[in-house]
Design a protein around this motif. Structure first.
Motif, short mmCIF file in Angstrom:
data_model
loop_
_atom_site.label_atom_id
_atom_site.label_comp_id
_atom_site.label_asym_id
_atom_site.label_seq_id
_atom_site.Cartn_x
_atom_site.Cartn_y
_atom_site.Cartn_z
N PHE A 1 -6.24 10.43 6.01
CA PHE A 1 -6.10 8.98 6.00
C PHE A 1 -7.01 8.36 4.95
N LYS B 1 -9.42 -0.07 8.62
CA LYS B 1 -8.80 -1.24 8.00
C LYS B 1 -9.79 -2.39 7.87
N MET C 1 -11.58 -0.27 4.20
CA MET C 1 -10.29 -0.24 3.53
C MET C 1 -10.43 -0.26 2.00
N LYS D 1 -5.32 6.34 1.67
CA LYS D 1 -5.22 4.91 1.97
C LYS D 1 -5.25 4.01 0.75
N ASN D 2 -5.76 4.49 -0.35
CA ASN D 2 -5.84 3.64 -1.54
C ASN D 2 -5.09 4.20 -2.75
N ALA E 1 -7.77 3.71 13.06
CA ALA E 1 -7.05 3.14 11.93
C ALA E 1 -7.47 1.70 11.68
N ASN F 1 0.85 -1.18 0.00
CA ASN F 1 0.00 0.00 0.00
C ASN F 1 0.89 1.23 0.00
N ILE G 1 -0.80 5.32 11.23
CA ILE G 1 -0.05 4.42 10.35
C ILE G 1 0.65 3.34 11.16
N PHE H 1 0.27 4.68 2.16
CA PHE H 1 0.78 4.91 3.52
C PHE H 1 2.25 5.35 3.50
#
Length: 357
Positions: free
Chosen positions: A273, A212, A216, A277-278, A208, A9, A66, A12
């Motif tokens: 975030f 997730k 996510m 995230k992606n 987080a 990923n 993270i 991050f």
């Protein structure tokens, strides 16, 4: 492209690099509103700090999110502590000692004070280097990780949301205190009021892991929600600083809306975030990506070392430009680049992991 690269990923990694830069720029701003004894220097430069620094405040909670994302599950407690503490604790202690000796070499303190500072490292710093507070907090989260790990792995969605709602309530307490000094059992003899156990940086770890587990996968609403949260949080954070700049005399009062445990900072952190995230990188083998990953891997060493470089950069650049509008981002960028170079060189030494993490 390797399977590991395909599964990585990169969002991050990008976020870690951005957060690392944000820390340095935030500290660059401190030259322009903090006076002697914690008093505020209310100048035009301080207003520029009010515009620049609010978004940079999210750097610390982003680091926590993270780090918290990859903490669990904790299955082998001795191995967990060995891995985490060897990477974090040893470089931290060495840098604390270095800063204590640096203060002595600069003539700021005498030898007896230097030795006392070094002896106090297990309690609080090796010298008054403010940014090192973060490491004590992070170690505290690591100590609690084996305890909360079973719950993080098995908690239902409603259970996690229950925690996060009450954590969000605690994020409003700094503002409630403006009207009501003591709430929910707060007194001078009680340091653990009603929602005490739902407060603190642990909330970012839970948040987080909630994202997730349940959010996510990329969704179109991630970016819309992220932008809205960042804009709204930034507006509150910025207004609170600038509005209070003319009325407050000390930093601890002025920086109310900069608190890491305030709802507006949590909004900005969550928004960033969600947006990162992606993120994908089209060419993971490019020189730029390799540089990005190298900076991300050395972000802890950069964090530990940057104050020293930043002070030198400030001495070189401060008198060359009139306005903090130019000086703050320029100092932040120069210090970021130079600190990475220094940490990169240190990483080439034998046993360098004990220095840069």
């Amino acid at each position: 492209m390797t399977n590991a690269a395909a599964m990585r990923n990169y969002g991050f990694d990008i976020l870690r690099v951005i957060a690392c830069y944000m820390v340095i720029q935030a500290h660059a701003g401190e030259f322009y509103y903090i006076g002697n004894g914690g008093k505020i220097t209310n100048t035009l430069d301080a207003y520029w700090v009010g515009w620049y620094n609010p978004i940079c405040i999210i750097s610390v909670p982003l680091f926590v999110m993270i780090s918290g994302l990859f903490l669990f599950p904790v299955t082998d407690i001795p191995a967990f502590f060995k891995k985490r503490f060897s990477r974090i604790l040893v470089p931290f202690v060495l840098w604390c000692i270095f800063y204590a000796l640096y203060y002595y070499a600069k003539g700021y303190v005498d030898l007896n004070t230097t030795l006392t500072n070094i002896a106090n490292i297990p309690l609080n710093y090796g010298a008054r280097i403010g940014h090192l507070w973060f490491v004590y907090m992070l170690l505290g989260i690591y100590l609690f990780a084996p305890i909360i790990s079973p719950w993080i792995q098995t908690a239902s969605r409603k259970s996690m949301e229950f925690y996060l709602v009450l954590w969000a309530v605690t994020l409003t307490i700094p503002y409630i205190h403006l009207v009501i000094p003591d709430i929910w059992g707060e007194t001078f003899w009680n340091r653990t009021p009603m929602l005490y156990y739902f407060s603190g940086f642990l909330g970012y770890v839970v948040l987080a892991n909630y994202i997730k587990r349940y959010h996510m996968e990329p969704r179109p609403w991630n970016y819309t929600a992220g932008v809205i949260l960042i804009i709204a949080g930034y507006a509150i954070t910025t207004y609170g600083f600038i509005h209070r700049l003319d009325t407050e005399k000390f930093i601890n009062k002025l920086a109310l809306t900069w608190g890491f445990e305030t709802i507006n900072v949590a909004m900005m952190t969550t928004g960033a975030f969600l947006m990162f995230k992606n993120l994908k990188i089209k060419n993971p083998d490019s020189p730029f990506t390799r540089l990005l990953l190298d900076i991300a891997a050395k972000s802890y060493g950069i964090y530990l070392a940057h104050i020293l470089i930043l002070n030198a950069v400030h001495s070189l650049l401060d008198h060359r430009f009139a306005s903090a509008a130019v000086k703050i981002p320029l100092m932040g960028l120069c210090a970021f680049i130079l600190t990475f170079i220094v940490v990169k060189l240190l990483s080439l030494l034998p046993k360098s992991k004990w220095i840069v993490g």
